[in-house]
Design a protein around this motif. Sequence first.
Motif, PDB file in Angstrom:
ATOM      1  N   UNK A 190     -15.496  -9.106 -11.328  1.00  0.00           N
ATOM      2  CA  UNK A 190     -16.553  -8.720 -11.783  1.00  0.00           C
ATOM      3  C   UNK A 190     -17.366  -7.678 -11.045  1.00  0.00           C
ATOM      4  N   UNK A 191     -18.049  -6.925 -11.890  1.00  0.00           N
ATOM      5  CA  UNK A 191     -18.551  -5.739 -11.300  1.00  0.00           C
ATOM      6  C   UNK A 191     -19.526  -6.075 -10.200  1.00  0.00           C
ATOM      7  N   UNK A 192     -19.422  -5.528  -8.911  1.00  0.00           N
ATOM      8  CA  UNK A 192     -20.413  -5.555  -7.859  1.00  0.00           C
ATOM      9  C   UNK A 192     -20.179  -7.057  -7.204  1.00  0.00           C
ATOM     10  N   UNK A 193     -19.950  -8.165  -7.682  1.00  0.00           N
ATOM     11  CA  UNK A 193     -20.008  -9.502  -6.997  1.00  0.00           C
ATOM     12  C   UNK A 193     -18.673 -10.064  -6.982  1.00  0.00           C
ATOM     13  N   UNK A 194     -17.563  -9.626  -7.630  1.00  0.00           N
ATOM     14  CA  UNK A 194     -16.297 -10.129  -7.689  1.00  0.00           C
ATOM     15  C   UNK A 194     -15.952 -10.392  -6.331  1.00  0.00           C
ATOM     16  N   UNK A 195     -15.838  -9.231  -5.445  1.00  0.00           N
ATOM     17  CA  UNK A 195     -15.302  -9.548  -4.172  1.00  0.00           C
ATOM     18  C   UNK A 195     -15.857 -10.542  -3.320  1.00  0.00           C
ATOM     19  N   UNK A 196     -17.160 -10.603  -3.397  1.00  0.00           N
ATOM     20  CA  UNK A 196     -17.983 -11.412  -2.670  1.00  0.00           C
ATOM     21  C   UNK A 196     -17.670 -12.813  -3.075  1.00  0.00           C
ATOM     22  N   UNK A 197     -17.536 -13.169  -4.400  1.00  0.00           N
ATOM     23  CA  UNK A 197     -17.361 -14.413  -4.919  1.00  0.00           C
ATOM     24  C   UNK A 197     -16.145 -15.190  -4.480  1.00  0.00           C
ATOM     25  N   UNK A 198     -15.213 -14.052  -3.745  1.00  0.00           N
ATOM     26  CA  UNK A 198     -13.762 -14.872  -3.217  1.00  0.00           C
ATOM     27  C   UNK A 198     -14.028 -15.459  -1.899  1.00  0.00           C
ATOM     28  N   UNK A 199     -14.989 -15.112  -1.164  1.00  0.00           N
ATOM     29  CA  UNK A 199     -15.541 -15.540   0.008  1.00  0.00           C
ATOM     30  C   UNK A 199     -15.587 -17.098   0.192  1.00  0.00           C
ATOM     31  N   UNK A 200     -15.002 -17.635   1.464  1.00  0.00           N
ATOM     32  CA  UNK A 200     -15.153 -18.956   1.330  1.00  0.00           C
ATOM     33  C   UNK A 200     -16.541 -19.729   1.843  1.00  0.00           C
ATOM     34  N   UNK A 201     -17.380 -18.791   2.263  1.00  0.00           N
ATOM     35  CA  UNK A 201     -18.697 -19.120   2.449  1.00  0.00           C
ATOM     36  C   UNK A 201     -19.665 -19.360   1.226  1.00  0.00           C
ATOM     37  N   UNK A 202     -19.231 -18.217   0.353  1.00  0.00           N
ATOM     38  CA  UNK A 202     -20.000 -18.520  -1.133  1.00  0.00           C
ATOM     39  C   UNK A 202     -19.555 -19.881  -1.754  1.00  0.00           C
ATOM     40  N   UNK A 203     -18.200 -20.024  -1.669  1.00  0.00           N
ATOM     41  CA  UNK A 203     -17.630 -21.476  -2.312  1.00  0.00           C
ATOM     42  C   UNK A 203     -18.210 -22.684  -1.754  1.00  0.00           C
ATOM     43  N   UNK A 204     -18.631 -22.588  -0.322  1.00  0.00           N
ATOM     44  CA  UNK A 204     -19.420 -23.767   0.186  1.00  0.00           C
ATOM     45  C   UNK A 204     -20.837 -23.730  -0.389  1.00  0.00           C
ATOM     46  N   UNK A 205     -21.416 -22.496  -0.511  1.00  0.00           N
ATOM     47  CA  UNK A 205     -22.732 -22.512  -0.876  1.00  0.00           C
ATOM     48  C   UNK A 205     -22.879 -22.851  -2.227  1.00  0.00           C
ATOM     49  N   UNK A 206     -21.886 -22.720  -3.183  1.00  0.00           N
ATOM     50  CA  UNK A 206     -21.878 -22.960  -4.584  1.00  0.00           C
ATOM     51  C   UNK A 206     -21.642 -24.389  -4.730  1.00  0.00           C
ATOM     52  N   UNK A 207     -20.859 -25.098  -3.982  1.00  0.00           N
ATOM     53  CA  UNK A 207     -20.541 -26.303  -3.998  1.00  0.00           C
ATOM     54  C   UNK A 207     -21.696 -27.251  -3.567  1.00  0.00           C
ATOM     55  N   UNK A 208     -22.340 -26.785  -2.585  1.00  0.00           N
ATOM     56  CA  UNK A 208     -23.565 -27.734  -2.113  1.00  0.00           C
ATOM     57  C   UNK A 208     -24.946 -27.581  -2.851  1.00  0.00           C
ATOM     58  N   UNK A 209     -24.873 -26.129  -3.188  1.00  0.00           N
ATOM     59  CA  UNK A 209     -26.262 -25.721  -3.910  1.00  0.00           C
ATOM     60  C   UNK A 209     -26.037 -26.492  -5.163  1.00  0.00           C
ATOM     61  N   UNK A 210     -24.997 -26.642  -5.758  1.00  0.00           N
ATOM     62  CA  UNK A 210     -24.808 -27.218  -7.104  1.00  0.00           C
ATOM     63  C   UNK A 210     -25.143 -28.545  -6.964  1.00  0.00           C
ATOM     64  N   UNK A 211     -24.577 -29.468  -6.025  1.00  0.00           N
ATOM     65  CA  UNK A 211     -25.116 -30.908  -5.924  1.00  0.00           C
ATOM     66  C   UNK A 211     -26.501 -30.985  -5.904  1.00  0.00           C
ATOM     67  N   UNK A 212     -27.147 -30.281  -4.946  1.00  0.00           N
ATOM     68  CA  UNK A 212     -28.651 -30.612  -4.346  1.00  0.00           C
ATOM     69  C   UNK A 212     -29.544 -29.951  -5.468  1.00  0.00           C
ATOM     70  N   UNK A 213     -29.332 -28.853  -6.184  1.00  0.00           N
ATOM     71  CA  UNK A 213     -29.904 -28.452  -7.355  1.00  0.00           C
ATOM     72  C   UNK A 213     -29.999 -29.474  -8.199  1.00  0.00           C
ATOM     73  N   UNK A 214     -28.917 -29.956  -8.806  1.00  0.00           N
ATOM     74  CA  UNK A 214     -28.986 -30.770  -9.854  1.00  0.00           C
ATOM     75  C   UNK A 214     -29.662 -32.250  -9.542  1.00  0.00           C
ATOM     76  N   UNK A 215     -29.625 -32.607  -8.273  1.00  0.00           N
ATOM     77  CA  UNK A 215     -30.080 -33.799  -7.829  1.00  0.00           C
ATOM     78  C   UNK A 215     -31.678 -33.816  -7.483  1.00  0.00           C
ATOM     79  N   UNK A 216     -32.016 -32.765  -7.011  1.00  0.00           N
ATOM     80  CA  UNK A 216     -33.408 -32.508  -6.814  1.00  0.00           C
ATOM     81  C   UNK A 216     -34.412 -31.787  -7.761  1.00  0.00           C
ATOM     82  N   UNK A 217     -33.848 -30.893  -8.640  1.00  0.00           N
ATOM     83  CA  UNK A 217     -34.622 -30.136  -9.429  1.00  0.00           C
ATOM     84  C   UNK A 217     -35.742 -30.608 -10.202  1.00  0.00           C
ATOM     85  N   UNK A 218     -35.590 -31.875 -10.751  1.00  0.00           N
ATOM     86  CA  UNK A 218     -36.491 -32.484 -11.505  1.00  0.00           C
ATOM     87  C   UNK A 218     -37.460 -33.038 -10.866  1.00  0.00           C
TER      88      UNK A 218
END
Length: 449
Positions: A190-218
Amino acid sequence: MLNQWLYKQVDNSALVVFRVLFGFLITCEAWGAIATSWIRTTLVEPQFTFNFIGLDFLQPLPGDLMYYYYGLMGFFGVLVMLGYKYRFSVLAYGVMWTCVYLMQKSSYNNHYYLLMLLLGIMACFPANRYLSLDAKQNPEIKQNHMPRWVYIVIIAQLWIVYTYASVAKLYPDWLDASVAGQLMQSKADYWLVGEMLQQKWVHWCIAYFGIFFDLLIIPALLWKRTRKTAFIISIFFHLFNSFIFHIGIFPYLSLAFTLFFFPAETVQHIFLPKKSFYDAGEIIRPKNYKPILMVFGLYFLVQITLPLRHWFIQDNVLWTEEGHRLSWRMMLRSKSGRIHFKVVDKSTGKALPFNHRDWLSRKELRSVSTKPDCIWQFCQRVKKDYAAKGTDVAIYVDCKVSVNARPYHTLINPEVDMADAKWDYFWHNDWLMPSPDLSKREVKEHVLD
């Protein structure tokens, strides 16, 4: 008291603006499918589609007619946007969309299911009472108010979707961010963000942001103190999903829903400044209010219980897929499979030449390699084809599947004649092998579902 609360009239600005946006988005969904290769690869090129089991009569129209089908669907979307023959238009789009949804599973998506539900819900709403051709042609229906239950239905449906999506992520492979890492493997270019998306810290952010966003957004959108912050976070979350995962109109539809969380005065002031604001608060209860309450009560009972059914079915849903669909289990795992079919002439006992790749499109091959219901359906189709030629066959399947980059294990009992196997619609199918001990990992290229 409950009836008074539900049928109290409130300003309808949010519903009116949402109808316009909704009509525009469903038009984009239909005509976008024409502009891309989706119709060709999913409905035109395949020899047959994997419809929901039991609905074999739902098949794509022959030749290029599915393009005209989607063109007509988009036309109904325009009519919804304009508010012309509104109820007929939204129901017509809904019926056509539901037929396509049920006639194929190769492109299964929870968002498609949500849109099917929303089309039915929108048909029940008085969304054409303002800023519509219906109201212009028939001024008697023009209103600047609606019953409060419209808000309740929308918010309740969204709360169910997001809450179940969050709860479904609470399992080890999501919690250790490995699934998020697999999600990002195919995004490396992916342009610009492809390399960053392979970083482990990004994976952790995606995993837990997804959980808490879905749980708390409403709840966060409902609470005045956190509403603006939640809205800003929603913009980032949904635009990120749109850019990374290419999931059609859903991110923009989700943003459109935020109209129902802001004060009606704000929505009216920004989008409909010429509209008079309604604040009389009348209580208008229709004569048939009891059947209406019963219908919506039953609807939400189904919506709450249906995603729980996999807990009552034997074995792990990640392995068996039984209870996976219609359960808001979104972007949860990756699966890859290796499959081989042995077709045997029952009268001679000899194996017949057979290559399943000659029967399946590339997209369908991914489904048949990993999904038990598609494997069963394919075997029934092959059996029927041979029977038409006067040959009674047995079909044995050698299928090995890997879940979340773990070792491959046998999915289908290789000793069972799948041509003669029965499909259990509601419970466990005993021709499935038990799920393996999902403890070891090996990195592979996977198909995300």
